[in-house]
Every structure is written in structure tokens, then in C-alpha cells.
Design an enzyme around this catalytic site. Structure first.
Site, mmCIF file in Angstrom:
data_model
loop_
_atom_site.group_PDB
_atom_site.id
_atom_site.type_symbol
_atom_site.label_atom_id
_atom_site.label_comp_id
_atom_site.label_asym_id
_atom_site.label_seq_id
_atom_site.Cartn_x
_atom_site.Cartn_y
_atom_site.Cartn_z
ATOM 1 N N GLY A 205 56.222 146.012 -29.734
ATOM 2 C CA GLY A 205 55.981 146.010 -31.139
ATOM 3 C C GLY A 205 56.051 144.777 -31.950
ATOM 4 N N PRO A 206 55.070 145.152 -33.286
ATOM 5 C CA PRO A 206 55.720 143.633 -33.765
ATOM 6 C C PRO A 206 57.125 143.121 -34.686
ATOM 7 C CG PRO A 206 53.864 144.340 -34.395
ATOM 8 C CD PRO A 206 54.241 145.838 -33.712
ATOM 9 N N PRO A 207 57.219 142.714 -34.528
ATOM 10 C CA PRO A 207 58.232 142.555 -35.958
ATOM 11 C C PRO A 207 58.525 143.237 -37.201
ATOM 12 C CG PRO A 207 57.641 140.125 -35.504
ATOM 13 C CD PRO A 207 56.226 140.824 -35.226
ATOM 14 N N GLY A 208 59.832 143.517 -37.109
ATOM 15 C CA GLY A 208 59.481 144.272 -38.486
ATOM 16 C C GLY A 208 59.453 146.185 -38.503
ATOM 17 N N THR A 209 59.344 146.474 -37.359
ATOM 18 C CA THR A 209 58.333 147.527 -37.577
ATOM 19 C C THR A 209 59.464 149.170 -37.526
ATOM 20 O OG1 THR A 209 57.769 147.396 -35.017
ATOM 21 C CG2 THR A 209 55.833 147.465 -36.708
ATOM 22 N N LYS A 211 61.802 149.229 -34.938
ATOM 23 C CA LYS A 211 62.552 149.294 -33.279
ATOM 24 C C LYS A 211 64.363 149.087 -33.619
ATOM 25 C CE LYS A 211 60.566 145.528 -32.128
ATOM 26 N NZ LYS A 211 59.731 144.857 -33.034
ATOM 27 N N HIS A 426 33.507 131.624 -57.290
ATOM 28 C CA HIS A 426 34.463 132.266 -56.388
ATOM 29 C C HIS A 426 34.507 133.652 -55.857
ATOM 30 C CE1 HIS A 426 35.780 130.635 -52.399
ATOM 31 N NE2 HIS A 426 36.385 131.534 -52.128
ATOM 32 N N GLU A 427 35.690 134.026 -56.753
ATOM 33 C CA GLU A 427 35.926 135.482 -56.459
ATOM 34 C C GLU A 427 34.710 136.748 -56.499
ATOM 35 O OE1 GLU A 427 38.508 136.097 -54.781
ATOM 36 O OE2 GLU A 427 39.184 133.471 -55.134
HETATM 37 P P1 ADP Z 1 62.893 145.568 -35.516
HETATM 38 O O1 ADP Z 1 63.318 145.682 -34.924
HETATM 39 O O2 ADP Z 1 61.397 146.197 -35.055
HETATM 40 O O3 ADP Z 1 61.999 144.203 -35.856
HETATM 41 P P2 ADP Z 1 64.320 146.887 -37.900
HETATM 42 O O4 ADP Z 1 64.635 147.983 -37.442
HETATM 43 O O5 ADP Z 1 65.383 145.608 -37.618
HETATM 44 O O6 ADP Z 1 62.826 146.027 -36.870
HETATM 45 O O7 ADP Z 1 63.635 146.816 -39.713
HETATM 46 C C1 ADP Z 1 63.911 145.716 -40.193
HETATM 47 C C2 ADP Z 1 63.698 147.042 -41.827
HETATM 48 O O8 ADP Z 1 62.380 147.600 -42.088
HETATM 49 C C3 ADP Z 1 64.596 148.381 -41.483
HETATM 50 O O9 ADP Z 1 66.012 147.721 -41.666
HETATM 51 C C4 ADP Z 1 64.337 148.659 -42.682
HETATM 52 O O10 ADP Z 1 64.893 148.809 -43.657
HETATM 53 C C5 ADP Z 1 62.513 148.359 -42.813
HETATM 54 N N1 ADP Z 1 61.954 149.620 -41.592
HETATM 55 C C6 ADP Z 1 61.016 148.974 -40.651
HETATM 56 N N2 ADP Z 1 60.520 150.076 -40.492
HETATM 57 C C7 ADP Z 1 60.881 151.511 -40.446
HETATM 58 C C8 ADP Z 1 60.310 152.659 -40.609
HETATM 59 N N3 ADP Z 1 59.451 153.149 -39.915
HETATM 60 N N4 ADP Z 1 60.702 153.582 -41.655
HETATM 61 C C9 ADP Z 1 61.956 152.766 -42.531
HETATM 62 N N5 ADP Z 1 62.241 151.735 -42.375
HETATM 63 C C10 ADP Z 1 61.400 150.991 -41.929
#
Ligand code: ADP
Length: 603
Positions: A205-209, A211, A426-427
Site C-alpha cells: 500500500g501507499p506510504p503512511g497507511t 502497514k 481565477h478562483e
Molecule cells: P506505513 O508503514 O504504512 O508507511 P505506518 O504504519 O508507519 O505507515 O504509519 C505511520 C503513522 O500514521 C502511524 O504511526 C499512525 O500514527 C498513523 N496511521 C497510519 N494509518 C493509521 C490507521 N489506520 N489508524 C491510525 N493511525 C494510522
């Protein structure tokens, strides 16, 4: 999590110390110790002893102008000045002393053996021990002296205590992983029937989801040790280290089974082996070792490997075949409900007003990842503190979305009056075109306050609910909306400005996707002319067609955008009065809400 290590001194530093100590010892201490053994006496004493037959051995050291002699038993050494005594030899022979050419042993042989051989070794060993202790302390564990061992961080019993309830949204991923938790709780149930758990599970999945969070939550729920390591940590400075780290990681894991091994960014080692010359041998060896290890243990040892990646398409097929990472769990960007839940989870950590409408915030933050949502909540809290309030409000949350999207407000950016009018038109151009078409998301907010990202203003449209599919009409309307800003400028000022560059980029991207990927053109039917190379990281595309087709695509893209641009111009022309009225209102107020906009429009 990251322990702070004191900077390591290079090995040569320690060798230097050892060498220095030895040199000091040999050059200063040894002669001094030897000297101390020799007693100085005067010549008379020597003669007396000689006459008494108390002298054993005599040595003349003419260069140093001295005479060394021992007692009869040769247990003590004396020295005296060498006076010009012509009868010395005779006297010595008479007294039965031996005149030796050899050096007189200046000290006890045992002592000198100890000093020259044993002591340096003792010093050496002591320094070695000291060094070992230091390195161990630096690396923070008793295993650290062993080169090439894995530095996987172990969270025994998942010390962070992350549970599934901490991970909001992502219900499908959680359902998928619950089975693993169940297995770790009660492996017998599965063994009885002969079922074996997948050895490896790939979270894509995309970054920050979330995982990493999910992997920790599996360990937390199952209450088992959690080994975590990043793919890039395997590949280090020394060749061969990666493979041995993999071996060591699995050895440790098997000792602690049942447990979870988490490999983050597995694409760092698991990239396709492409057989190119000069490829990264170290990485390939590491990958081979990983493959071997995964084959090496049985499905029911209780070691479950979770791995995360943003680039599943780049993984080596050998890694994703059944028996290795055979299960793939997508961890996608959260939908509306997911976003709302994530916001709520994170809002629990800060103080928020009671009347905050998380659904609205979630709608505004469409397309945001979990990490971005966490960031938005934190920004809101920071904003509240900055303004001296005791809890974060709806306005804080909304403003922080804009901060995350477009950066902070540039308070002292000075636009000329003409520029400000241009931005206002524009907006409103965007907003009006959007509002006058059927399939556009409602306008939520329009602002002409410049932002640090460089945007001089923007129009925020917010969807009512989830949107999974987009029709051709919707896409076309979107392109028309994007061209609306420039169209308004043309209509009112009869000139173009640079303000539309971002709109142009987006409109072109959409038009190109429609023609080359979505099969929404007259000529190409359902032929894929473009492929997306990494869907989770920006979605770069590459053309897969002949040069002629590429040229034809270009022509179609141009005509599509032109068509929509003309449509936008027409819409604005038909509503010129409203365009002027709304732009004036926006110019004066700088930020207006969707309701204000609609009120004026429907007046
Ligand atoms: P990834 O590994 O997918 O890049 P992380 O698991 O490291 O992402 O998530 C980074 C941060 O984003 C987590 O520490 C949390 O604070 C927040 N976060 C991401 N997804 C969720 C989620 N589904 N529920 C709650 N917090 C989330």
C-alpha cells in the site's frame, strides 16, 4: 525506539593506544627496571670484594666507562667506574673471577621473562577486554561483539502494546490478519486439520497507511515477540553481511517462536534480480539467503513473516511465489469512513471541542493517508496552543488540512491590487464552472490568501460521500473546472497569467489518462497505451506504443482539453454577471465559504 549511540572510534585508534603503551613500556620502563637492579659501588669496594673472592663475573664496558660485576653466586649486579687499572686483569684472574665478554645478566631471568613477555600480553588482553566492553555498551547488547549478527529490534511481548483497535479503518486488512493472530494463539487447531499458515504475508500500500502499525498490532494481539528490521538494514557496508544477518535473524526468531518477524521496505532487498552486469551482488546474496531461509522452516514452526512494501510490482517473483510471501494484504488509502475513524483515534490523544464534526473534516481531507490524518490532528492541536486556546476546534482542524495540503498562510505576501483581482477572478472561474455543471463536487471554500506552497489562492471542492468510480462525464467536467480559472482571466482581462500552471498540469494528466489508460477516446477503443509503473508512489506512467500512436495520443489530449476549455469559457460567458459579483465579493472578503458562494449564485 532509536537508541542513541555514541560515535564509534575507528579501530586504528585502539591499535594506536596499544602500540603507544608498548613503546613507552619498552623504552622507558624496561631500562629503568633493569637499572634499578644494578647497585653502584666505588672501586675500593670492588677491590675488596675481589680480594675476598666475592666476585663471580666481571665485564668491562669501555664505551660507557664502567665495569659491571656480580657477586660469587651471580645473584646481584654491581657497577663501578672504570679507572685505568693496568693490573685489573691479573688481579681478577688471581681472585678466580671470570672476565667475560658476554653481557652480564642484569636482572633476574625470571623477572625479565615476566617483564618482556608476560606483561605485554597481559596489557594487550586487558585493553582488548576494555574495547570489547565498550563496543558492547555502544551497541547495547551482549550480542554486539559478534559481527554480522542481525540488529533486529525485539519487542518482546510487543512492548508498545499496539492493538487492532489502535489501527482505525483498514477493516479488510485487519480481518485478513486476525486469522494469523488466531493461529498464533492456538496453532494446534490448525495443525490437527493439517492446515499450515502462510509463512509470509506481504502488506502492500501507499506510504503512511499503517502497514507498520498493523504488523505491530498482530504481535500485540497475539502477545508474541516482534522482530522488526528494515530491508535496507540488511545491506550494509561489508559484503556478505546481509546474508549472515538474515541467517541470524531467523535463528533468533526460531528460538523465540511463536513470533512475528517484520521486514519493512522489503523492496530494498527483494527487488527483481535482473541479471544485469554489475548488479548489486550483496543484495542478491541477501535475497537468496532470505529465500533459502523461508524454504528452510516448516509452515508450522510459528514464525510468521510480515513484510511491507510500496512497490509490490518490483519484487522478485521468487519471493512472491506460494510457500514464501504467498499472501498479499492490500492496505489502501482510507475511505471516508476510515478517515473519520482515524481522525477520531488520533483526536483521543489531544483535547478537542465537543462539537467537532469529524465527518466533515474527513470529507475535506479526501485522499489523505493515515499518517497525514495523524499529522492534521496534531497540527490542529499546535494551532490551538499557538492561539492560546485550551482545546482544538473545528476551525483548527479545517485550517490544518489546508496547511497539510497547501502550506501555511503567507501573512505578509504582498500582492498588487491587479494581482489580487486576477486571483479572485481565477478562483471564482473555477468555482463557477464547477457549480454550473452537473457532476462536480460542491464548492466548500474559496480563498485568495497566499500559501507557503506557492498557491496564491484555491478553491476547495468536497465530495459528499465516497467516490470509487468516475464516469467520463465527471472526468470531462473536472477538466473543464480546471480550465475555468484561466478562462475567467481571458474573459475579463483578455490575457493569460502564470497562475494556471498547476491547473494545466492536472488537466493534461487527467486527459492523458482518459485517452491512454481508461479507453475513453474515439480512436483507440480499449487498448492500453500507457502503463502505471508504481501505483502506490505517485503513479508514474510510461507509454507503451509506437511513436505514431504517441503523436495521435497527443493530438487527442490537446483536442480534449481544448474542448473543455471552450466549454468553461462558454459557461462563464453565460454567467458573466455572477462572475463579476462573486469575484468582487471574494476580493473584499479574501475567504468565502461554499454557502456564501451558493447564496450569491442563487440570488
Ligand atoms: P506505513 O508503514 O504504512 O508507511 P505506518 O504504519 O508507519 O505507515 O504509519 C505511520 C503513522 O500514521 C502511524 O504511526 C499512525 O500514527 C498513523 N496511521 C497510519 N494509518 C493509521 C490507521 N489506520 N489508524 C491510525 N493511525 C494510522
Amino acid at each position: 525506539m532509536n537508541e542513541v549511540k555514541s560515535p564509534k572510534k575507528p579501530l586504528i585508534y585502539y591499535y594506536g593506544i596499544v602500540l603507544l603503551v608498548l613503546m613507552v613500556f619498552n623504552f622507558l620502563a624496561m631500562p629503568w627496571l633493569a637499572q634499578r637492579q644494578i647497585q653502584a659501588v666505588d672501586y675500593n669496594t670492588f677491590l675488596t670484594m675481589l680480594e675476598d673472592g666475592d666476585v663471580g663475573q666481571i665485564q668491562l664496558q669501555e664505551q660507557e666507562n664502567r665495569l659491571l660485576f656480580t657477586n660469587k653466586e651471580q645473584t646481584a649486579v654491581y657497577k663501578t667506574a672504570l679507572v685505568g687499572d693496568p693490573d685489573l686483569v691479573e688481579r681478577a684472574l688471581d681472585a678466580g673471577a671470570s672476565l667475560s665478554g658476554e653481557e652480564i645478566q642484569q636482572s633476574d631471568p625470571l623477572l625479565s621473562f615476566l617483564l618482556t613477555w608476560v606483561l605485554p600480553i597481559v596489557i594487550f588482553v586487558a585493553i582488548g577486554q576494555y574495547m570489547a566492553k565498550r563496543i558492547m555498551k555502544n551497541a547495547g547488547g551482549p550480542n554486539a561483539m559478534t559481527f554480522g549478527k542481525s540488529s533486529a529490534k525485539v519487542y518482546v511481548k510487543s512492548s508498545e502494546g499496539i492493538k487492532f483497535s489502535d489501527v482505525a479503518g483498514e477493516d479488510e486488512a485487519k480481518d485478513n490478519l486476525k486469522e494469523i493472530v488466531e493461529y498464533l494463539h492456538d496453532p494446534k487447531k490448525y495443525q490437527e486439520i493439517g492446515a499450515s499458515m502462510p509463512k509470509g504475508i506481504l502488506l502492500v500500500g501507499p506510504p503512511g497507511t499503517g502497514k507498520t502499525m498493523l504488523a505491530k498490532a498482530v504481535a500485540g494481539e497475539a502477545n508474541v515477540p516482534f522482530f522488526s528490521m528494515s530491508g535496507s538494514e540488511f545491506v550494509e557496508m561489508f559484503v556478505g553481511m546481509g546474508a549472515s544477518k538474515v541467517r541470524d535473524l531467523f535463528r533468533q526468531a526460531k528460538e523465540k517462536a511463536p513470533c512475528i518477524v517484520f521486514i519493512d521496505e522489503i523492496d530494498a532487498i527483494g527487488k527483481k534480480r535482473d541479471g544485469q552486469l554489475g548488479g548489486n551482488d550483496e543484495r542478491e546474496q541477501t535475497l537468496n539467503q532470505l529465500l533459502t531461509e523461508m524454504d528452510g522452516f516448516e509452515g508450522n514452526t510459528g514464525v510468521i513473516i510480515l513484510a511491507a512494501t510500496n512497490r509490490p510490482e518490483s519484487l522478485d517473483p521468487a519471493l512472491t511465489r506460494p510457500g514464501r510471501f504467498d499472501r498479499r494484504v492490500p492496505v489502501e488509502l482510507p475511505d471516508l469512513k476510515g478517515r473519520e475513524e482515524i481522525l477520531k483515534v488520533h483526536a483521543k490523544k489531544i483535547r478537542v471541542d465537543e462539537n467537532v464534526d469529524f465527518n466533515k473534516v474527513a470529507r475535506m481531507a479526501s485522499g489523505a493517508s493515515g499518517a497525514e490524518l495523524a499529522n492534521i490532528v496534531n497540527e490542529a492541536a499546535l494551532r490551538a496552543v499557538r492561539d492560546g486556546r485550551r482545546s482544538a476546534s473545528q476551525a483548527d482542524l479545517e485550517e490544518s488540512i489546508e496547511v497539510v495540503i497547501a502550506g501555511y498562510q503567507k501573512k505578509n505576501a504582498i500582492l498588487t491590487d491587479e494581482e489580487k483581482w486576477t486571483v479572485a477572478y481565477h478562483e471564482i472561474g473555477h468555482a463557477l464552472v464547477a457549480a454550473m455543471q452537473n457532476h462536480s463536487a460542491p464548492v466548500q471554500k474559496i480563498t485568495i490568501i497566499p500559501r507557503t506552497s506557492g498557491a496564491l489562492g484555491y478553491t476547495m471542492q468536497v465530495e459528499e460521500g465516497n467516490h470509487y468510480l468516475m464516469s467520463q462525464a465527471e472526468l470531462e467536467n473536472k477538466i473543464a473546472t480546471l480550465t475555468g480559472g484561466r478562462a475567467a482571466e481571458e474573459l475579463v482581462f483578455h490575457s493569460a497569467s502564470t497562475g494556471a500552471s498547476n491547473d494545466i498540469e492536472q488537466a493534461t494528466k487527467l486527459a492523458r489518462a482518459m485517452i491512454a489508460r481508461y479507453g475513453m477516446s474515439k480512436d483507440f477503443d480499449m487498448v492500453a497505451l500507457e502503463t502505471v509503473s508504481n501505483q502506490y508512489l505517485g503513479g508514474d506512467t510510461s507509454l507503451a506504443c509506437s511513436a505514431e500512436t504517441a503523436a495521435a495520443i497527443d493530438r487527442q489530449v490537446i483536442s480534449l482539453v481544448k474542448e473543455q476549455h471552450a466549454k468553461a469559457l462558454q459557461i462563464l460567458q453565460d454567467n458573466q454577471e455572477k462572475l463579476h459579483e462573486l469575484s468582487k465579493y471574494l476580493y473584499e472578503k479574501e475567504t468565502i465559504t461554499g454557502e456564501e458562494f451558493m447564496a450569491i449564485l442563487n440570488r
